[in-house]
Design a protein around this motif. Sequence first.
Motif, mmCIF file in Angstrom:
data_model
loop_
_atom_site.group_PDB
_atom_site.id
_atom_site.type_symbol
_atom_site.label_atom_id
_atom_site.label_comp_id
_atom_site.label_asym_id
_atom_site.label_seq_id
_atom_site.Cartn_x
_atom_site.Cartn_y
_atom_site.Cartn_z
ATOM 1 N N THR A 149 -5.256 -6.818 2.522
ATOM 2 C CA THR A 149 -3.997 -6.364 3.114
ATOM 3 C C THR A 149 -2.861 -7.292 2.701
ATOM 4 O O THR A 149 -3.086 -8.468 2.377
ATOM 5 C CB THR A 149 -4.057 -6.332 4.664
ATOM 6 O OG1 THR A 149 -4.220 -7.671 5.155
ATOM 7 C CG2 THR A 149 -5.186 -5.448 5.161
ATOM 8 N N ILE A 150 -1.644 -6.753 2.723
ATOM 9 C CA ILE A 150 -0.425 -7.536 2.508
ATOM 10 C C ILE A 150 0.498 -7.248 3.683
ATOM 11 O O ILE A 150 0.908 -6.094 3.884
ATOM 12 C CB ILE A 150 0.272 -7.163 1.189
ATOM 13 C CG1 ILE A 150 -0.676 -7.329 -0.003
ATOM 14 C CG2 ILE A 150 1.537 -8.005 0.989
ATOM 15 C CD1 ILE A 150 -0.135 -6.783 -1.308
ATOM 16 N N ASP A 151 0.770 -8.256 4.470
ATOM 17 C CA ASP A 151 1.560 -8.076 5.695
ATOM 18 C C ASP A 151 1.016 -6.928 6.543
ATOM 19 O O ASP A 151 1.765 -6.108 7.083
ATOM 20 C CB ASP A 151 3.036 -7.833 5.365
ATOM 21 C CG ASP A 151 3.770 -9.125 5.016
ATOM 22 O OD1 ASP A 151 3.305 -10.201 5.437
ATOM 23 O OD2 ASP A 151 4.806 -9.056 4.327
ATOM 24 N N GLY A 152 -0.301 -6.879 6.649
ATOM 25 C CA GLY A 152 -0.970 -5.891 7.488
ATOM 26 C C GLY A 152 -1.139 -4.518 6.870
ATOM 27 O O GLY A 152 -1.759 -3.634 7.479
ATOM 28 N N ILE A 153 -0.626 -4.302 5.666
ATOM 29 C CA ILE A 153 -0.732 -2.997 5.008
ATOM 30 C C ILE A 153 -1.960 -2.982 4.101
ATOM 31 O O ILE A 153 -2.141 -3.866 3.246
ATOM 32 C CB ILE A 153 0.533 -2.688 4.193
ATOM 33 C CG1 ILE A 153 1.750 -2.655 5.120
ATOM 34 C CG2 ILE A 153 0.398 -1.357 3.451
ATOM 35 C CD1 ILE A 153 3.066 -2.505 4.389
ATOM 36 N N ASN A 154 -2.812 -1.979 4.290
ATOM 37 C CA ASN A 154 -4.023 -1.841 3.487
ATOM 38 C C ASN A 154 -3.648 -1.616 2.026
ATOM 39 O O ASN A 154 -2.924 -0.679 1.687
ATOM 40 C CB ASN A 154 -4.857 -0.662 4.013
ATOM 41 C CG ASN A 154 -6.239 -0.610 3.389
ATOM 42 O OD1 ASN A 154 -6.443 -1.012 2.248
ATOM 43 N ND2 ASN A 154 -7.204 -0.111 4.140
ATOM 44 N N THR A 155 -4.137 -2.466 1.136
ATOM 45 C CA THR A 155 -3.765 -2.366 -0.278
ATOM 46 C C THR A 155 -4.342 -1.129 -0.954
ATOM 47 O O THR A 155 -3.891 -0.757 -2.042
ATOM 48 C CB THR A 155 -4.221 -3.622 -1.047
ATOM 49 O OG1 THR A 155 -5.648 -3.793 -0.894
ATOM 50 C CG2 THR A 155 -3.515 -4.861 -0.533
ATOM 51 N N GLN A 156 -5.322 -0.471 -0.322
ATOM 52 C CA GLN A 156 -5.854 0.766 -0.893
ATOM 53 C C GLN A 156 -4.803 1.874 -0.873
ATOM 54 O O GLN A 156 -4.916 2.862 -1.593
ATOM 55 C CB GLN A 156 -7.098 1.218 -0.103
ATOM 56 C CG GLN A 156 -8.301 0.306 -0.232
ATOM 57 C CD GLN A 156 -9.035 0.501 -1.552
ATOM 58 O OE1 GLN A 156 -8.700 1.372 -2.338
ATOM 59 N NE2 GLN A 156 -10.050 -0.310 -1.787
ATOM 60 N N THR A 157 -3.771 1.711 -0.056
ATOM 61 C CA THR A 157 -2.712 2.720 0.042
ATOM 62 C C THR A 157 -1.532 2.399 -0.871
ATOM 63 O O THR A 157 -0.543 3.139 -0.885
ATOM 64 C CB THR A 157 -2.187 2.811 1.489
ATOM 65 O OG1 THR A 157 -1.525 1.580 1.840
ATOM 66 C CG2 THR A 157 -3.326 3.053 2.468
ATOM 67 N N LEU A 158 -1.623 1.304 -1.639
ATOM 68 C CA LEU A 158 -0.509 0.855 -2.466
ATOM 69 C C LEU A 158 -0.829 0.974 -3.951
ATOM 70 O O LEU A 158 -1.976 0.782 -4.362
ATOM 71 C CB LEU A 158 -0.169 -0.612 -2.158
ATOM 72 C CG LEU A 158 0.208 -0.967 -0.716
ATOM 73 C CD1 LEU A 158 0.354 -2.476 -0.585
ATOM 74 C CD2 LEU A 158 1.494 -0.264 -0.311
ATOM 75 N N THR A 159 0.188 1.296 -4.741
ATOM 76 C CA THR A 159 0.047 1.186 -6.191
ATOM 77 C C THR A 159 0.160 -0.290 -6.574
ATOM 78 O O THR A 159 0.557 -1.138 -5.762
ATOM 79 C CB THR A 159 1.134 1.983 -6.921
ATOM 80 O OG1 THR A 159 2.412 1.365 -6.664
ATOM 81 C CG2 THR A 159 1.162 3.446 -6.470
ATOM 82 N N LEU A 160 -0.143 -0.598 -7.824
ATOM 83 C CA LEU A 160 -0.052 -1.980 -8.285
ATOM 84 C C LEU A 160 1.388 -2.491 -8.182
ATOM 85 O O LEU A 160 1.631 -3.618 -7.737
ATOM 86 C CB LEU A 160 -0.553 -2.085 -9.729
ATOM 87 C CG LEU A 160 -0.645 -3.499 -10.321
ATOM 88 C CD1 LEU A 160 -1.608 -4.358 -9.516
ATOM 89 C CD2 LEU A 160 -1.081 -3.431 -11.781
#
Length: 411
Positions: A149-160
């Motif tokens: 996670t980055i600041d509580g956001i799941n990185t699976q939901t983010l693009t690079l």
Amino acid sequence: MKKICLNLAIILLIFCSNFIYTPKAYAYSEEEKILLQSWRLVNEAYVDESFNHQNWWQIRQNFLKKPLHNREETYTAIREMLALLDDPYTRLLPPENYHNLQITTSGELSGIGLQISINPENNQLEVVTPLPSSPAELAGIQPRDQIITIDGINTQTLTLDEAANKIRGEIGTTVAIEVKRQNDGKIKTYELKRDRLSLSAISSRLDNSQSNYPIGYLRLNQFSGNATKDLAHALVQLEREGAQGYILDLRNNPGGLLQAGIEIARLWLQPSTIVYTVNRQGVLGSYDSDGEALTDKPLVVLVNQGSASASEILAGALQDNHRGILIGEKTFGKGLIQSLFELPDGAGIAITVAKYETPSHKDINKLGITPDQIVTQDPISYFEIGTEKDIQYQTAISYLATAKNYNNSNM
């Protein structure tokens, strides 16, 4: 009475003449000024004098008739205007994009110092490497650690790109990243303060796999403002460590600063031509190497379809001057040179201002550069580069070993 009427008629004629022939100045809106500035920059600098066989002045008039109520409508109009040139490299860069491009090419930014990638096997965001002396390295984050996670956001939901943007930030601010360690699977959260970073455009190492013939490996990731200095430093260090031959890896390097490509070519070349440029008037210019190369040892340059622009300038210069051989796949084929111009609102516009030719006058635009030895390979992960699975790299090692044996037999 007639004289008075005549004088009155003359006065009225003068008054009417002044009224008819004194045009009222038109005040352009802020949106129209940005559109006009974009048009003017292209008009003055674009490489094709025919503007894709169109009346560029008439295009200006047509677009001024469009209602521009806000900045987004203005940007849309500019994009539509530039699209008429049928040149994907002449393009509008909104303020954020323009700023990010400046940061990338300067080689400096602020953040915690992580180079990241998506692992193709599990689609998980991973650490490629922490930058030396960065907040991430000092905290103990290691290559191959997974970022959960980055600041509580799941990185699976983010693009690079989205993940990279969330990690970056102003100096002194903090970011929380949750990391799964690659060695023991433990999960730990790091609260890291962002700092100013210097991005190294180079990764290098000495390959001792060939008996008594150490080979220096240099991977150039981008042609940024500090690329020449970084490569020169790495090259001198590898010379000290006893490198007898070199592999310069330009695979998947999309280019960057033209000047960086020229300066890096000078590190390898004796006095010779590096590249020719041709402007809109057809005037031929050139960039040359006029000093001593840092080394004259055998060189292999690795290229593929992702090697473009400044990568092709460098590869073409080394190939045409017989300084090194190219191994890999045909390059991308971008033989056009862009300059960046800033617009009044902080946006930018990239304009194709010239085309280039290799030292043997090859125009490679849309054609690419064909390697001396074609070696195709399926895509490999970042972590497989330079390993046994990297066929192109292994071919380069074999070539240099053969060249060494040939030179020894002819001593």
